[in-house]
Design an enzyme around this catalytic site. Structure first.
Site, short mmCIF file in Angstrom:
data_model
loop_
_atom_site.label_atom_id
_atom_site.label_comp_id
_atom_site.label_asym_id
_atom_site.label_seq_id
_atom_site.Cartn_x
_atom_site.Cartn_y
_atom_site.Cartn_z
N SER B 120 0.81 -1.22 0.00
CA SER B 120 0.00 0.00 0.00
C SER B 120 0.85 1.27 0.00
O SER B 120 0.34 2.35 -0.24
CB SER B 120 -0.93 0.01 1.22
OG SER B 120 -0.19 0.17 2.40
N LYS B 157 1.08 4.60 6.83
CA LYS B 157 0.41 5.44 5.84
C LYS B 157 0.85 6.90 6.00
O LYS B 157 1.43 7.29 7.00
CB LYS B 157 -1.12 5.38 6.06
CG LYS B 157 -1.76 4.03 5.79
CD LYS B 157 -1.87 3.72 4.32
CE LYS B 157 -2.58 2.39 4.12
NZ LYS B 157 -1.84 1.26 4.74
#
Lengths: 198, 198
Positions: B120, B157
DNA sequence: TAAATTACAGAACGATCGTTCTGGTGTCAA
DNA sequence: TTGACACCAGAACGATCGTTCTGTAATTTA
């Protein structure tokens, strides 16, 4: 004397020792430990050292000098599943890995670092400014990422073969394949990557 | 006595010390140094130590304990320009950087490692299996890469803000933005990255 | 070939080391 | 209320520390 019971037990002691070690790369003497921990009795230092030794955080050289134990460098490899309710997941059970140096470097005398310049290997996750851990060796296999010397400069590329001769392939379509005129001079193969982001 | 002059001067001494340090993570006492170097006079050990100190390989703590100097851990950071004719470019002049640990870790007691799962963050050069160096702290700034705890799992993230609430943005278009239901629990911010490729 | 210089050996010395022992608080369970 | 225990202070002690001094053999320099 109205001294409060301010020491929250052992963990604080260990952290102070680790921070001291991080700065000086040496385990201090008992008297220095005493001031470091805010204790004024060497006897108590002795007792605390004994406990850390029992827990594996400290150890002794064959010459009976105090040294870091097996768990001293233990940097928590935090697990991907966090037990609910734990205030600090990194302090949960189970530990791994010692120093990052040990993780990356197998043969210290043959390992050096090369700073990456440019974006030619970006698709391999190698960014401008990253440090490549290189194991120096004169040859490599096709498919490996190698550090080669081209025009008196280091170049990090994939090693590949085209019609019997070796070529260097970037991991970025915007860059061309390098086809060395003479012999391809390989400095070493990539063994790891280090990036600092602060 | 037919003792030959077998010590080829200083470099051998330094290597033996570095090997000893690699094993024990501690600088030994003068008497141990004497046996380590094959010397039987502490006075000569003292002189040699003085020279290493002058050269920057050894140093002293504020408490006058012997410790490794700035150049002790010196791992060659190979320069990008190679002088022609040098058989081993990494041994050329100029050195930098001490240990990789020091390069990445500023506060040992607040630093841990998290292994990355999934792709990701691939556009940020963070691959599956990489280790993220995390400085633990409860909050972070927008734009920083953070390690957050979502559904009892670590997630790496970008931190961003949407209409007053924090969100976690991946660096991969194939993954969705994470909008935490309750409070966003931040484990720490990314301080570096480590990848082993062998 | 004479004179420095280098590379050690050996011993003496005060300082500091870590160990050990005695003793004094504070906390908590019985 | 009273032990029991954990946490710490302080002092004594022999061992070991690093420094310093003197001496010597080999090597280098002039």
């Amino acid at each position: 004397m109205a001294l409060k019971n301010h020491q929250p037990l052992d963990p604080a002691y260990l952290e102070k020792l680790q921070d001291y070690y991080a700065e000086h790369k040496v385990i201090p003497s008992y008297s220095v430990l005493a001031t470091l921990w805010g204790i004024s009795a060497k006897s108590w230092v002795s007792e605390c050292v004994r406990r850390f030794e029992e827990a594996g955080f400290l150890d002794w050289t064959p010459d009976r000098q105090l040294k870091p134990g097996a768990r001293f460098f233990e940097r928590r490899l935090a697990h991907d599943t966090v037990q609910a309710g734990l205030p600090n997941p990194a302090l949960a059970d189970g530990y791994d890995l010692v120093t990052i140096d040990d993780y990356l470097i197998r043969v210290p005398s043959k390992t050096s670092l090369v700073r990456v310049k440019g974006e030619s290997m970006i698709d391999a996750g190698i960014h401008d400014g990253d440090l490549i851990v290189v194991e120096q060796q004169p040859n490599a296999n096709v498919g490996e990422i190698v550090v080669a010397i081209v025009d008196n400069e280091f170049t990090v590329k994939y090693l590949d073969r085209e019609k019997g001769t070796f070529v260097l392939k970037p991991a970025n379509k915007a860059f061309p394949v390098i086809r060395p005129r003479g012999r391809l001079e390989i400095f070493g193969v990539m063994a790891g990557l280090v990036r600092s982001t602060r």
